[in-house]
Design an enzyme around this catalytic site. Structure first.
Site, mmCIF file in Angstrom:
data_model
loop_
_atom_site.group_PDB
_atom_site.id
_atom_site.type_symbol
_atom_site.label_atom_id
_atom_site.label_comp_id
_atom_site.label_asym_id
_atom_site.label_seq_id
_atom_site.Cartn_x
_atom_site.Cartn_y
_atom_site.Cartn_z
ATOM 1 N N VAL A 63 -13.174 107.653 -13.914
ATOM 2 C CA VAL A 63 -13.434 106.339 -13.308
ATOM 3 C C VAL A 63 -12.177 105.476 -13.172
ATOM 4 C CG1 VAL A 63 -15.892 106.254 -13.905
ATOM 5 C CG2 VAL A 63 -14.204 105.355 -15.530
ATOM 6 N N ASN A 89 -20.190 101.670 -18.316
ATOM 7 C CA ASN A 89 -20.186 101.830 -19.773
ATOM 8 C C ASN A 89 -18.941 102.553 -20.290
ATOM 9 O OD1 ASN A 89 -21.530 102.532 -22.559
ATOM 10 N ND2 ASN A 89 -20.988 104.496 -21.626
ATOM 11 N N SER A 141 -17.996 93.839 -25.076
ATOM 12 C CA SER A 141 -17.896 94.056 -26.530
ATOM 13 C C SER A 141 -17.877 92.708 -27.231
ATOM 14 C CB SER A 141 -16.600 94.817 -26.846
ATOM 15 O OG SER A 141 -16.345 94.773 -28.239
ATOM 16 N N TYR A 154 -7.700 96.103 -26.289
ATOM 17 C CA TYR A 154 -9.139 96.339 -26.094
ATOM 18 C C TYR A 154 -9.875 95.014 -25.918
ATOM 19 C CZ TYR A 154 -13.882 98.055 -27.246
ATOM 20 O OH TYR A 154 -15.226 98.352 -27.229
ATOM 21 N N ALA A 155 -9.608 94.063 -26.824
ATOM 22 C CA ALA A 155 -10.296 92.765 -26.765
ATOM 23 C C ALA A 155 -9.965 92.043 -25.455
ATOM 24 C CB ALA A 155 -9.904 91.912 -27.965
HETATM 25 P P1 NDP Z 1 -17.875 107.045 -26.820
HETATM 26 O O1 NDP Z 1 -16.444 107.338 -27.090
HETATM 27 O O2 NDP Z 1 -18.907 107.608 -27.727
HETATM 28 O O3 NDP Z 1 -18.234 107.479 -25.309
HETATM 29 C C1 NDP Z 1 -17.380 107.125 -24.252
HETATM 30 C C2 NDP Z 1 -17.891 107.750 -22.963
HETATM 31 O O4 NDP Z 1 -16.982 107.393 -21.905
HETATM 32 C C3 NDP Z 1 -17.950 109.245 -23.000
HETATM 33 O O5 NDP Z 1 -19.115 109.677 -22.329
HETATM 34 C C4 NDP Z 1 -16.709 109.678 -22.242
HETATM 35 O O6 NDP Z 1 -16.928 110.948 -21.672
HETATM 36 C C5 NDP Z 1 -16.603 108.573 -21.192
HETATM 37 N N1 NDP Z 1 -15.261 108.390 -20.620
HETATM 38 C C6 NDP Z 1 -14.106 108.133 -21.287
HETATM 39 N N2 NDP Z 1 -13.083 108.065 -20.429
HETATM 40 C C7 NDP Z 1 -13.587 108.258 -19.185
HETATM 41 C C8 NDP Z 1 -13.016 108.308 -17.876
HETATM 42 N N3 NDP Z 1 -11.712 108.120 -17.665
HETATM 43 N N4 NDP Z 1 -13.843 108.543 -16.820
HETATM 44 C C9 NDP Z 1 -15.166 108.744 -17.006
HETATM 45 N N5 NDP Z 1 -15.761 108.699 -18.212
HETATM 46 C C10 NDP Z 1 -14.983 108.476 -19.301
HETATM 47 O O7 NDP Z 1 -17.995 105.449 -26.747
HETATM 48 P P2 NDP Z 1 -19.226 104.448 -27.029
HETATM 49 O O8 NDP Z 1 -20.497 105.052 -26.596
HETATM 50 O O9 NDP Z 1 -19.100 103.931 -28.396
HETATM 51 O O10 NDP Z 1 -18.812 103.242 -26.074
HETATM 52 C C11 NDP Z 1 -19.388 103.041 -24.797
HETATM 53 C C12 NDP Z 1 -18.967 101.650 -24.317
HETATM 54 O O11 NDP Z 1 -19.425 100.664 -25.255
HETATM 55 C C13 NDP Z 1 -17.452 101.454 -24.217
HETATM 56 O O12 NDP Z 1 -17.157 100.665 -23.099
HETATM 57 C C14 NDP Z 1 -17.110 100.704 -25.497
HETATM 58 O O13 NDP Z 1 -15.951 99.959 -25.374
HETATM 59 C C15 NDP Z 1 -18.342 99.834 -25.649
HETATM 60 N N6 NDP Z 1 -18.608 99.335 -26.990
HETATM 61 C C16 NDP Z 1 -18.726 100.190 -28.055
HETATM 62 C C17 NDP Z 1 -18.960 99.704 -29.321
HETATM 63 C C18 NDP Z 1 -19.069 100.595 -30.512
HETATM 64 O O14 NDP Z 1 -19.013 100.083 -31.658
HETATM 65 N N7 NDP Z 1 -19.258 101.889 -30.359
HETATM 66 C C19 NDP Z 1 -19.097 98.261 -29.559
HETATM 67 C C20 NDP Z 1 -18.974 97.448 -28.386
HETATM 68 C C21 NDP Z 1 -18.744 97.978 -27.150
HETATM 69 P P3 NDP Z 1 -15.760 112.022 -21.368
HETATM 70 O O15 NDP Z 1 -14.725 111.834 -22.453
HETATM 71 O O16 NDP Z 1 -16.443 113.326 -21.391
HETATM 72 O O17 NDP Z 1 -15.273 111.652 -20.020
#
Ligand code: NDP
Length: 242
Positions: A63, A89, A141, A154-155
């Site tokens: 993305v 997300n 977040s 990040y923030a």
């Molecule tokens: P994870 O690391 O568990 O999952 C991240 C997802 O993003 C994966 O599916 C990954 O898949 C995908 N991703 C990463 N880079 C890319 C890219 N360049 N293109 C497409 N897909 C991508 O993270 P979380 O589920 O914890 O977080 C999800 C969202 O929630 C994020 O935006 C995070 O900042 C936010 N958030 C999380 C919190 C937490 O405590 N966990 C708290 C507050 C907000 P793949 O690597 O296979 O591409």
């Protein structure tokens, strides 16, 4: 069924919060369009959704890349005819003291967590505007609301997502599109479990949410349950400061 007949594109749907949102939206009747960088993990989520009687499709896309994003969106429109719901997300985190942070890391975090949200909205919204209907849910977040020490980039990027939501939400409202952002506190995912800030955040009083709790909020914002809500920040935290 809150999302019957809707097509819901979820970025970062291979695990964590994105996976929970995709599974929940499919269980509410949406066709979940799963986006991530690895087809095998996306396919596992698709199989889980189908096993539960839902509908899903997978697209590999980085993305951060405008060309990949526009190609993917064109393919989705060709096959599914519309995108009703866009959930931005996908995100990453890298933690380090500000004075030790290479400038490249700041750029990388902002490119992934902020610029990619802008790219996805620019690519999808024209199709939503054509149909005078669309719903965008961005994942911010708690760190966007009170800068998290050790996570300056990040923030900052997440605060940008909140402002982007407000500015664009106000602009596209006359086009029948709603844009809102969820700002969750700590969520029990790979991203959080790998965090060096884990203990600090939990000691500060942070309730650890399950990804499914964030998914419930995403369904609320994406459905008519939140009719009239636009450009808003839904804060999901059990406490009010670090
Ligand atoms: P994870 O690391 O568990 O999952 C991240 C997802 O993003 C994966 O599916 C990954 O898949 C995908 N991703 C990463 N880079 C890319 C890219 N360049 N293109 C497409 N897909 C991508 O993270 P979380 O589920 O914890 O977080 C999800 C969202 O929630 C994020 O935006 C995070 O900042 C936010 N958030 C999380 C919190 C937490 O405590 N966990 C708290 C507050 C907000 P793949 O690597 O296979 O591409």
């Amino acid at each position: 069924m809150l999302l019957e007949g809707k097509t819901a594109l979820v970025t970062g749907a291979s695990r964590g919060i994105g996976k929970a949102i995709a599974v929940k939206m499919a269980s509410e009747g949406a066709c979940a369009i799963l986006v991530g960088r690895k087809m095998d993990t996306l396919k596992t989520v698709e199989a889980e959704i189908r096993q539960k009687g839902g509908n899903a499709d997978c697209y590999v896309c980085d993305v951060r890349d405008w060309k990949s994003v526009t190609n993917m969106v064109a393919e989705i429109i060709k096959k599914h005819e519309k995108i009703d719901i866009l959930v931005n997300n996908a995100g990453i985190s890298k933690e380090m003291p500000f004075l030790e942070m290479p400038i490249e890391v700041f750029d990388e975090i902002c490119e992934m967590n902020l610029r990619s949200v802008m790219l996805m909205m620019k690519a999808v919204m024209p199709y939503m505007a054509e149909r005078k209907s669309g719903n965008v849910v961005n994942i911010g977040s708690g760190a966007a609301l009170r800068g998290l020490p050790g996570s300056a980039a990040y923030a900052t990027a997440k605060a940008g997502v909140v402002c982007l939501t407000q500015a664009v939400g106000d602009e596209v409202r006359p086009l029948g599109i709603r844009v809102n952002v969820i700002c969750p506190g700590p969520v029990d995912t790979e991203l959080f479990q790998k965090s060096e800030r884990r203990e600090f955040i939990l000691q500060a009083g942070g309730d650890l949410f399950q990804p499914e709790t964030v998914a419930n909020a995403a369904v609320f914002l994406a459905s008519d349950l939140s009719e009239g809500m636009n450009s808003q920040t839904l804060v999901m935290r059990g406490f009010n400061r670090w």
